[in-house]
Design an enzyme around this catalytic site. Structure first.
Site, short mmCIF file in Angstrom:
data_model
loop_
_atom_site.label_atom_id
_atom_site.label_comp_id
_atom_site.label_asym_id
_atom_site.label_seq_id
_atom_site.Cartn_x
_atom_site.Cartn_y
_atom_site.Cartn_z
N ASN A 83 22.93 29.97 -1.62
CA ASN A 83 23.05 29.81 -0.17
C ASN A 83 21.85 30.36 0.60
O ASN A 83 21.75 30.18 1.81
CB ASN A 83 24.31 30.51 0.34
CG ASN A 83 24.31 31.99 0.05
OD1 ASN A 83 24.50 32.38 -1.11
ND2 ASN A 83 24.08 32.83 1.04
N GLY A 88 17.43 32.07 0.25
CA GLY A 88 16.27 32.47 -0.52
C GLY A 88 15.86 31.46 -1.58
O GLY A 88 15.94 30.25 -1.39
N ILE A 89 15.38 31.98 -2.71
CA ILE A 89 14.96 31.13 -3.82
C ILE A 89 16.10 30.21 -4.24
O ILE A 89 15.90 29.01 -4.50
CB ILE A 89 14.51 31.99 -5.02
CG1 ILE A 89 13.31 32.86 -4.65
CG2 ILE A 89 14.20 31.10 -6.23
CD1 ILE A 89 12.05 32.11 -4.39
N TYR A 105 15.97 48.47 -8.97
CA TYR A 105 15.94 47.00 -8.87
C TYR A 105 15.08 46.40 -9.97
O TYR A 105 15.48 45.44 -10.65
CB TYR A 105 15.40 46.58 -7.50
CG TYR A 105 15.15 45.09 -7.43
CD1 TYR A 105 16.20 44.19 -7.33
CD2 TYR A 105 13.85 44.58 -7.50
CE1 TYR A 105 15.98 42.82 -7.30
CE2 TYR A 105 13.62 43.21 -7.46
CZ TYR A 105 14.69 42.34 -7.36
OH TYR A 105 14.46 40.99 -7.34
#
Length: 329
Positions: free
Chosen positions: A41, A43-44, A194
């Site tokens: 839904n 971004g990339i 991350y």
């Protein structure tokens, strides 16, 4: 220009590129195939879904937020006439919810899943999923690890399914700490956590392919990354993404080194569609791994470490409660 039947994303047989070439604007037909894009839904993931929808495939957006997913689906339909795109609820931070997500697909087979969704925290404090796992490791890695298990029957039912795991260049500068996968130490740094979560996910993608081959499975696992992809270089897709003229101008100098998220989707889409792409490959942008057309690139030593991956796999099974073969038999 909107995608249409004459648009390069929906080519006729005569307009397809010659064998041996790959044109990001003239993708091969994927009619009668079904793809799931987690985090499709925004971004990339959004641009992966938009580009795949242009091939005639059925594209399913896996997302926690129905409103945002419906807005993304509407944006895709506005650019790809007759696009077959829909949404299923997906919360990778809630492992118990994943079987219901797979049931909601209502498919007899799945030709590819793109493990794209992810969480990236910029600042402390450390946060946890509903299952008590560090949020980024639990969502980015463990959630996709467990989802693969529940998708295994659908992937196996397809003639040549692919699992495409989307990583990050942030992984290249990190090392996994198998004694502290949950980042419980006093020195909690979100950016490091991350990077480690994406390294774990990429390591999983390569380990999965080794295991699938050993089982004699027709399913293949590939890994891709978008390079450097900035919002300021990404074309607008209102209301999914809106780029102002000022943002565009400020982002132009960075365009010498990095690219927008539409181009960042190219390596992922090629890993899904290219008939010459094969399991165990890493796909990324051609220019220094940061921007440009997609190509297969060398796999770093840390990502290819089979012994480390085996220990990470064991930890994943213990933390998610899934069996070691992930349902691939």
């Amino acid at each position: 220009m909107p995608y249409g039947t004459q648009h390069p994303h929906r080519p006729s047989h005569a307009s397809r590129p010659p064998l041996g070439a790959w044109d990001v604007h003239r993708l091969p037909s994927a009619e009668d195939r079904s793809f799931l894009v987690t985090g499709g839904n925004a971004g990339i993931g959004y641009f992966v879904a938009e580009q795949l929808a242009g091939t005639g495939a059925t594209v399913v957006l896996g997302s926690r937020d129905r409103t945002r997913a419906e807005a993304a689906a509407a944006s895709i339909r506005a650019r790809v006439p007759d696009a077959c795109v829909r949404h299923v609820p997906l919360d990778l931070a809630d492992l118990a919810s994943l079987p219901a997500t797979v049931d909601a697909l209502a498919l007899d087979r799945l030709d590819a899943v793109v493990h794209n969704a992810g969480v990236a925290l910029d600042d402390p404090p450390r946060r946890e999923t509903a299952d008590g796992h560090e949020l980024m490791f639990g969502t980015n890695h463990l959630g996709h690890f467990a989802l693969t298990r529940w998708l295994a029957p659908l992937l196996t039912a397809a003639p040549a399914a692919r699992v495409v795991t989307v990583g990050s260049i942030a992984a290249k500068s990190e090392r996994l700490d198998l004694n502290d996968l949950q980042s419980r130490g006093d020195d909690y740094r979100p950016k490091r956590a991350y990077g480690r979560s994406t390294l774990a996910q990429m390591s999983f993608g390569f380990a999965l392919d080794r295991r699938l081959r050993a089982l004699g499975s027709t399913v293949r696992s590939l890994v891709a990354h978008p390079g450097g992809a900035l919002d300021s270089l990404t074309p607008s897709r209102p209301p999914v993404h809106v780029r102002t003229s000022g943002e565009r101008l400020r982002g132009l100098p960075a365009g010498l080194l990095v690219q927008g998220k539409d181009a960042g989707a190219w390596p992922v889409v090629r890993a899904v569609l290219d008939p010459r792409a094969t399991g165990g490959q890493l796909w990324g942008p051609r220019v220094f791994g940061l921007r440009g057309l997609p190509r297969a690139e060398p796999v770093g030593e840390r990502m290819a470490d089979a012994a480390l991956a085996a220990r990470l796999w064991e930890a994943g099974c213990a933390l998610t409660g899934v069996e070691a073969d992930l349902g691939f038999r």
